[in-house]
Design a protein around this motif. Sequence first.
Motif, mmCIF file in Angstrom:
data_model
loop_
_atom_site.group_PDB
_atom_site.id
_atom_site.type_symbol
_atom_site.label_atom_id
_atom_site.label_comp_id
_atom_site.label_asym_id
_atom_site.label_seq_id
_atom_site.Cartn_x
_atom_site.Cartn_y
_atom_site.Cartn_z
ATOM 1 N N LEU A 105 0.830 -1.204 0.000
ATOM 2 C CA LEU A 105 0.000 0.000 0.000
ATOM 3 C C LEU A 105 0.868 1.259 0.000
ATOM 4 O O LEU A 105 0.519 2.257 -0.653
ATOM 5 C CB LEU A 105 -0.917 -0.002 1.223
ATOM 6 N N PHE A 106 1.971 1.207 0.719
ATOM 7 C CA PHE A 106 2.896 2.342 0.771
ATOM 8 C C PHE A 106 3.443 2.637 -0.625
ATOM 9 O O PHE A 106 3.526 3.803 -1.042
ATOM 10 C CB PHE A 106 4.034 2.021 1.739
ATOM 11 N N THR A 126 5.762 -1.885 8.905
ATOM 12 C CA THR A 126 6.375 -2.199 7.620
ATOM 13 C C THR A 126 7.453 -3.257 7.832
ATOM 14 O O THR A 126 7.825 -3.565 8.972
ATOM 15 C CB THR A 126 7.009 -0.958 6.983
ATOM 16 N N LEU A 127 7.970 -3.789 6.745
ATOM 17 C CA LEU A 127 9.004 -4.817 6.850
ATOM 18 C C LEU A 127 10.259 -4.260 7.518
ATOM 19 O O LEU A 127 10.938 -4.982 8.256
ATOM 20 C CB LEU A 127 9.342 -5.361 5.462
ATOM 21 N N GLY A 128 10.570 -2.991 7.271
ATOM 22 C CA GLY A 128 11.735 -2.389 7.921
ATOM 23 C C GLY A 128 11.565 -2.301 9.421
ATOM 24 O O GLY A 128 12.493 -2.610 10.187
ATOM 25 N N ILE A 167 11.948 0.301 -4.523
ATOM 26 C CA ILE A 167 13.064 -0.015 -3.615
ATOM 27 C C ILE A 167 12.983 0.828 -2.350
ATOM 28 O O ILE A 167 13.162 0.328 -1.232
ATOM 29 C CB ILE A 167 14.408 0.201 -4.335
ATOM 30 N N GLY A 168 12.692 2.112 -2.517
ATOM 31 C CA GLY A 168 12.638 3.000 -1.363
ATOM 32 C C GLY A 168 11.496 2.687 -0.421
ATOM 33 O O GLY A 168 11.670 2.671 0.809
ATOM 34 N N THR A 169 10.307 2.416 -0.966
ATOM 35 C CA THR A 169 9.147 2.158 -0.108
ATOM 36 C C THR A 169 9.221 0.797 0.566
ATOM 37 O O THR A 169 8.666 0.618 1.653
ATOM 38 C CB THR A 169 7.851 2.250 -0.920
ATOM 39 N N PHE A 170 9.889 -0.167 -0.030
ATOM 40 C CA PHE A 170 10.017 -1.473 0.609
ATOM 41 C C PHE A 170 11.190 -1.524 1.576
ATOM 42 O O PHE A 170 11.357 -2.514 2.285
ATOM 43 C CB PHE A 170 10.143 -2.583 -0.438
ATOM 44 N N ASN A 171 11.987 -0.466 1.596
ATOM 45 C CA ASN A 171 13.057 -0.339 2.596
ATOM 46 C C ASN A 171 12.732 0.721 3.639
ATOM 47 O O ASN A 171 13.577 1.011 4.487
ATOM 48 C CB ASN A 171 14.381 0.030 1.915
ATOM 49 N N VAL A 172 11.539 1.306 3.572
ATOM 50 C CA VAL A 172 11.218 2.428 4.449
ATOM 51 C C VAL A 172 11.276 2.004 5.915
ATOM 52 O O VAL A 172 10.756 0.960 6.298
ATOM 53 C CB VAL A 172 9.831 3.011 4.100
#
Length: 316
Positions: A90-91, A265-267, A240-245
């Motif tokens: 969603l992010f 989030t995953l981070g 890449i940025g949103t999945f590392n947020v």
Amino acid sequence: MVQAQRRLRRPVGTGGGRPRRRVLLTFLLPALALYTVFIIYPLVSAAEYSLYSWSGNRQDGFTGLSDFHQLFTKYPLSEQVWRALGHNCLFFIGTMLIQTTLGLAFAVLLHKSRRGKRFLQTAYTLPHLVSPIVVGYLWSIMLNPQFGAINAALRDVGLGALAQPWRGDPHLALPVAIVVNAWQWVGFPMLLFGAALAGIPDEYEQAARVDGASSWQVFRRVTLPLLTPVLGIVTVLTFIGTFNVLDLVFALQGSQGNPGFATDTLGLLFYRTAFQNPDPNAIGQSCALAVCMFVLIFGVSLAANKIFRRMEDRLT
């Protein structure tokens, strides 16, 4: 005489017009060494640690894929992983819709504008230069329901009914984080789209105008397809940025992804698993999660890159 002139024209440090290997290695080795120390080595170490069982900081023994199995079968990790992954999706979608749409709109408007162009480009890009954790803390103050600037402004203009506990409502917390993230990074796609628009020859638009195309038709049929390469870059980097947020959401909502894991989030899950996990095998579980994140981000980025490359090939 001609041979002497050719020798004088040869660039310094090159042989026959080709850079020497020693010159290339001299410039590449420092960057390669830094990349190896700070990127490759941590990735390889995380992959190795994820294959072992841990008791605190002590490595017990080789367990294969047991740590990966625990991520998806052991409660509460089995529930938190999928919830955090959904929030990351969603992010990404929300950020792409807001950031890319506004970035493209600003780029088109500034491309046609002559007054204040540099100033507006700088203003839109400034948040991009600030640390995400600083942005998160600033917005957390502005969104405070008691003394925050957002609710105060709404009350001052007679819209006090719209004042909300923006960070405390489970239904609003994630959209608010998405909007803040898009606000910070909107200048990045704007600059890329602006550079791409500057590279499109004016003859294309003039030819379309001669054929009777309207402004919207010119943008849709001519300009937008030519922006496909930049759109691919923006999409992959945003993914890449949103999945590392981590830092922005951490500053806004804390390590728990408050309220009630609504912004997890995953981070954040990786941070909690590694540093706030009472399980003695925290290192193994967190490294397994890091490897899964890397495989997901790397795989999707490669697939997206190939898709956009094919779209570019169709344009030629």
